[in-house]
Motif scaffolding. Sequence first.
Motif, short mmCIF file in Angstrom:
data_model
loop_
_atom_site.label_atom_id
_atom_site.label_comp_id
_atom_site.label_asym_id
_atom_site.label_seq_id
_atom_site.Cartn_x
_atom_site.Cartn_y
_atom_site.Cartn_z
N ASP A 196 -92.60 39.53 3.15
CA ASP A 196 -92.57 38.46 4.16
C ASP A 196 -92.38 39.01 5.58
O ASP A 196 -92.21 38.22 6.51
CB ASP A 196 -91.43 37.48 3.85
CG ASP A 196 -91.89 36.26 3.10
OD1 ASP A 196 -93.10 36.13 2.85
OD2 ASP A 196 -91.03 35.44 2.76
N GLY A 197 -92.33 40.34 5.73
CA GLY A 197 -92.26 40.91 7.07
C GLY A 197 -90.97 41.62 7.44
O GLY A 197 -90.79 42.00 8.61
N LEU A 198 -90.06 41.80 6.49
CA LEU A 198 -88.83 42.54 6.79
C LEU A 198 -89.19 43.93 7.31
O LEU A 198 -90.00 44.63 6.71
CB LEU A 198 -87.96 42.67 5.53
CG LEU A 198 -86.65 43.45 5.71
CD1 LEU A 198 -85.70 42.71 6.64
CD2 LEU A 198 -85.99 43.70 4.36
N GLU A 199 -88.59 44.32 8.45
CA GLU A 199 -88.89 45.61 9.06
C GLU A 199 -87.78 46.64 8.86
O GLU A 199 -88.06 47.81 8.66
CB GLU A 199 -89.13 45.42 10.56
CG GLU A 199 -90.34 44.56 10.86
CD GLU A 199 -90.47 44.23 12.34
OE1 GLU A 199 -89.81 44.88 13.18
OE2 GLU A 199 -91.25 43.31 12.66
N TRP A 200 -86.53 46.20 8.95
CA TRP A 200 -85.39 47.13 8.89
C TRP A 200 -84.39 46.72 7.83
O TRP A 200 -84.00 45.55 7.76
CB TRP A 200 -84.65 47.16 10.23
CG TRP A 200 -85.31 47.98 11.29
CD1 TRP A 200 -86.26 47.54 12.18
CD2 TRP A 200 -85.09 49.36 11.59
NE1 TRP A 200 -86.63 48.57 13.01
CE2 TRP A 200 -85.92 49.70 12.67
CE3 TRP A 200 -84.28 50.34 11.03
CZ2 TRP A 200 -85.96 50.98 13.21
CZ3 TRP A 200 -84.31 51.61 11.57
CH2 TRP A 200 -85.14 51.93 12.64
N VAL A 201 -83.93 47.69 7.04
CA VAL A 201 -82.76 47.55 6.19
C VAL A 201 -81.67 48.35 6.90
O VAL A 201 -81.86 49.53 7.23
CB VAL A 201 -83.01 48.13 4.77
CG1 VAL A 201 -81.71 48.23 3.99
CG2 VAL A 201 -84.03 47.27 4.03
N ILE A 202 -80.55 47.69 7.15
CA ILE A 202 -79.45 48.30 7.91
C ILE A 202 -78.18 48.19 7.08
O ILE A 202 -77.85 47.11 6.60
CB ILE A 202 -79.28 47.59 9.27
CG1 ILE A 202 -80.59 47.64 10.06
CG2 ILE A 202 -78.13 48.20 10.06
CD1 ILE A 202 -80.63 46.75 11.28
N THR A 203 -77.48 49.30 6.90
CA THR A 203 -76.22 49.28 6.15
C THR A 203 -75.12 49.96 6.95
O THR A 203 -75.40 50.78 7.82
CB THR A 203 -76.33 50.00 4.78
OG1 THR A 203 -76.21 51.41 4.98
CG2 THR A 203 -77.61 49.67 4.05
N PRO A 204 -73.85 49.68 6.59
CA PRO A 204 -72.74 50.41 7.19
C PRO A 204 -72.59 51.82 6.60
O PRO A 204 -71.83 52.63 7.11
CB PRO A 204 -71.51 49.56 6.84
CG PRO A 204 -72.03 48.25 6.36
CD PRO A 204 -73.41 48.50 5.85
N GLY A 205 -73.27 52.09 5.49
CA GLY A 205 -73.27 53.44 4.91
C GLY A 205 -72.03 53.80 4.13
O GLY A 205 -71.75 54.99 3.94
N GLN A 206 -71.30 52.82 3.64
CA GLN A 206 -70.12 53.13 2.85
C GLN A 206 -70.54 53.48 1.41
O GLN A 206 -71.58 53.04 0.94
CB GLN A 206 -69.15 51.97 2.89
CG GLN A 206 -68.68 51.74 4.34
CD GLN A 206 -67.62 50.70 4.45
OE1 GLN A 206 -66.44 51.02 4.43
NE2 GLN A 206 -68.04 49.45 4.57
N TYR A 207 -69.70 54.27 0.75
CA TYR A 207 -70.03 54.74 -0.59
C TYR A 207 -69.98 53.58 -1.58
O TYR A 207 -68.93 53.01 -1.83
CB TYR A 207 -69.09 55.86 -1.02
CG TYR A 207 -69.47 56.47 -2.34
CD1 TYR A 207 -70.57 57.32 -2.43
CD2 TYR A 207 -68.77 56.18 -3.50
CE1 TYR A 207 -70.95 57.87 -3.64
CE2 TYR A 207 -69.14 56.74 -4.72
CZ TYR A 207 -70.23 57.57 -4.78
OH TYR A 207 -70.61 58.11 -5.98
#
Length: 184
Positions: free
Chosen positions: A41-52
Motif C-alpha cells: 500500500d506504499g509503506l516506505e520506511w520501517v523505523i524501530t528503536p533498535g532494542q533487543y
Amino acid sequence: MNNLLVTGYRAHELGIFDQKHKGIPLIKKAIENKLVPLIEDGLEWVITPGQYGVDLWACEVAIALKERYPALKLSIIAAYLNPEEKWNEAKQDYYRGMLKQVDYYASVSKQPYEGVWQLKARDELLFRKTDGILLFYDEENGEASPKFMKQRALKKHEEEGYGYIILTGEDVQNAADEQNWDIS
C-alpha cells in the motif's frame, strides 16, 4: 502510511534469551504478515528503536523484505549512544551487524545512557516522524514495557488519526498454523 514505527516486547519479556529460540521465526513471520500489505500500500520506511527483541527481529524482516520490495527503507533511532554497550558479546555482535544493514541510524542523545529523559525524547521523535505503529503487545500476558507505547499510540490515534496496528500472541499462533509449525 509512509513511515511505520515497529516495536514491542524486549526479548527477555518473552522468555527469549538467545537468537536460537524457536519462537523468533514465528514472531518474525507474524511481523512479515502485517508488513507486506502495508508495503504493497506504499509503506516506505520501517523505523524501530533498535532494542533487543521485537525491534531487531522487525529489522531482520524488513531487510529480508527488501529483496522483494527494494524501495523499502529501514531505520534504527536509538535513545542514546551505544545502547548495546552492556549487552553480552553475542547480542552486541548481532546488533552491530544489524546496524551495517540499515539505511539510516541515529541516536537522539549523543551521550551514553544518562536517564529516562533520553528514552522519552526518543519516543517523542519516533511518534513525530511516523504515521503509525505496529506494536507487538498482548495485555493478556500481563503488563510489560510496550504498555507505555500502547498508551501513547492510542492517545495519538484518537487525537490525530495516527495509525495503530496491534500484533498479539494470536497473530503469532496464526503464523505458526500457516507454516504448519508446532509451537507447543
